[in-house]
Design a protein around this motif. Structure first.
Motif, short mmCIF file in Angstrom:
data_model
loop_
_atom_site.label_atom_id
_atom_site.label_comp_id
_atom_site.label_asym_id
_atom_site.label_seq_id
_atom_site.Cartn_x
_atom_site.Cartn_y
_atom_site.Cartn_z
N VAL A 25 0.85 -1.11 -0.01
CA VAL A 25 0.14 -0.07 0.04
C VAL A 25 0.78 1.17 -0.03
N GLN A 26 1.96 1.34 0.71
CA GLN A 26 2.84 2.33 0.99
C GLN A 26 3.39 2.78 -0.46
N GLN A 27 3.56 1.97 -1.44
CA GLN A 27 4.14 2.02 -2.61
C GLN A 27 3.23 2.95 -3.46
N VAL A 28 1.85 3.31 -3.03
CA VAL A 28 1.06 3.93 -3.72
C VAL A 28 0.84 5.32 -3.12
N ASP A 39 -2.21 -9.84 -3.99
CA ASP A 39 -1.86 -9.59 -5.65
C ASP A 39 -2.78 -8.58 -5.98
N ASN A 40 -3.61 -8.19 -5.36
CA ASN A 40 -4.68 -6.88 -5.89
C ASN A 40 -4.64 -5.65 -4.96
N ILE A 41 -3.82 -5.94 -3.71
CA ILE A 41 -4.19 -4.64 -2.90
C ILE A 41 -3.50 -3.46 -3.34
N ARG A 42 -2.44 -3.39 -4.13
CA ARG A 42 -2.21 -2.22 -4.72
C ARG A 42 -2.94 -1.54 -5.63
N LEU A 43 -3.80 -2.29 -6.41
CA LEU A 43 -4.64 -1.82 -7.21
C LEU A 43 -5.99 -1.24 -6.49
#
Length: 280
Positions: free
Chosen positions: A117-120, A247-251
């Motif tokens: 999440v922090q990558q976003v 696999d989808n949390i970043r989206l």
């Protein structure tokens, strides 16, 4: 950090060994001075370290070394070492290991999801109260050690209106009348309404809710709904729950939500830790 009372830790010990360590007694090794060492077998985010150490302290052992909760360690790292009578170390061994393996597994997966999440952006990862009864404090400490936050610590803490509440008050059409009264009575609280569709969310926003909690919404739709709702209601907060995976949390973090809610962290694979007990 979470505080555990002595009687809680004593209850964990007593559950596993209420009388004696029968094996140590029959082997005649009860009095032998020994050392117990715990090492990680893979990269791990630690939690419950202080409580594991207190287990051995209560059994009369001496803490030689203990890593703090929320620390990251590599494979092979020494995380806990204690010395004392052999029966005390054997009595505390599995109690401490069960706590550490299950809960470090949770904190490790939590840390991985938080990192995604922090990558976003600076979007909080909120973990629900869908934990085993009686395990609230250890599991909350685990997710805190992993860098997440509690979603709801209990029913007494927050106001979140579900479909089952609405079924008892006349449905969603009752929200415009009910919400102002709730907001006046709980003026220090934010009012949240769970929604499955854009139409439900729009209705709740028009009624004056502070927060929309979407449940199991596909990420493409969520992008559209967040954009439309926030354009019309700039102060409205939106969070998403259900179906969130590594696999989808970043989206989902990129969808425009203000927070991500999940329960799956409580089902994380346990950490793999190794224990050695040897003579001093």
């Amino acid at each position: 950090m979470i505080f555990f009372q002595t009687h809680e830790i004593e209850a964990w010990i007593n559950e596993d060994a209420p009388l004696i360590d029968l094996t140590s007694h029959l082997l005649g090794i009860e009095n032998q001075p020994s050392r117990l060492s715990v090492r990680s077998r893979h990269p791990t985010r630690l939690t419950m370290m202080e409580e594991a150490a207190r287990i051995f302290e209560l059994l009369g052992a001496e803490i030689i070394f203990v890593m703090p909760s929320a620390a990251d360690v590599d494979a092979g790292s020494l995380i806990l070492q204690v010395e004392g009578r052999a029966d005390a170390l054997h009595r505390g061994w599995k109690v401490a290991m069960n706590l550490l393996e299950y809960l470090c597994g949770i904190s490790t997966l939590t840390a991985q999801m938080v990192s995604e999440v922090q990558q976003v952006g600076d979007i909080p990862l909120l973990v629900t109260r869908k934990h085993l009864p009686g395990m609230k404090k250890p599991m909350i400490k685990a997710i805190l050690s992993g860098g997440a936050h509690p979603h709801r610590l209990g029913l007494s803490e927050t106001v979140l209106i579900f479909e089952n509440h609405l079924n008892l008050i006349g449905g969603r059409d009752s929200l415009p009348d009910r919400l102002p009264k709730i907001q006046a009575a709980a003026c220090e609280k934010k009012i949240s309404v769970e929604c499955d569709t854009y139409e439900q969310a729009l209705q709740a926003a028009l009624a004056g809710t502070d927060l929309i909690q979407f449940d199991k919404v596909e990420v493409g739709l969520l992008n559209q709904w967040c954009s439309q709702l926030k354009t019309q209601f700039p102060q409205l907060k939106i969070i998403i729950a259900g179906g969130i995976r590594p696999d989808n949390i970043r989206l989902y973090a990129q969808s425009g939500v203000d927070g991500i809610v999940l329960s799956s962290l409580y089902h994380a694979k346990p950490a793999d830790l190794g224990v050695t007990i040897e003579l001093l």
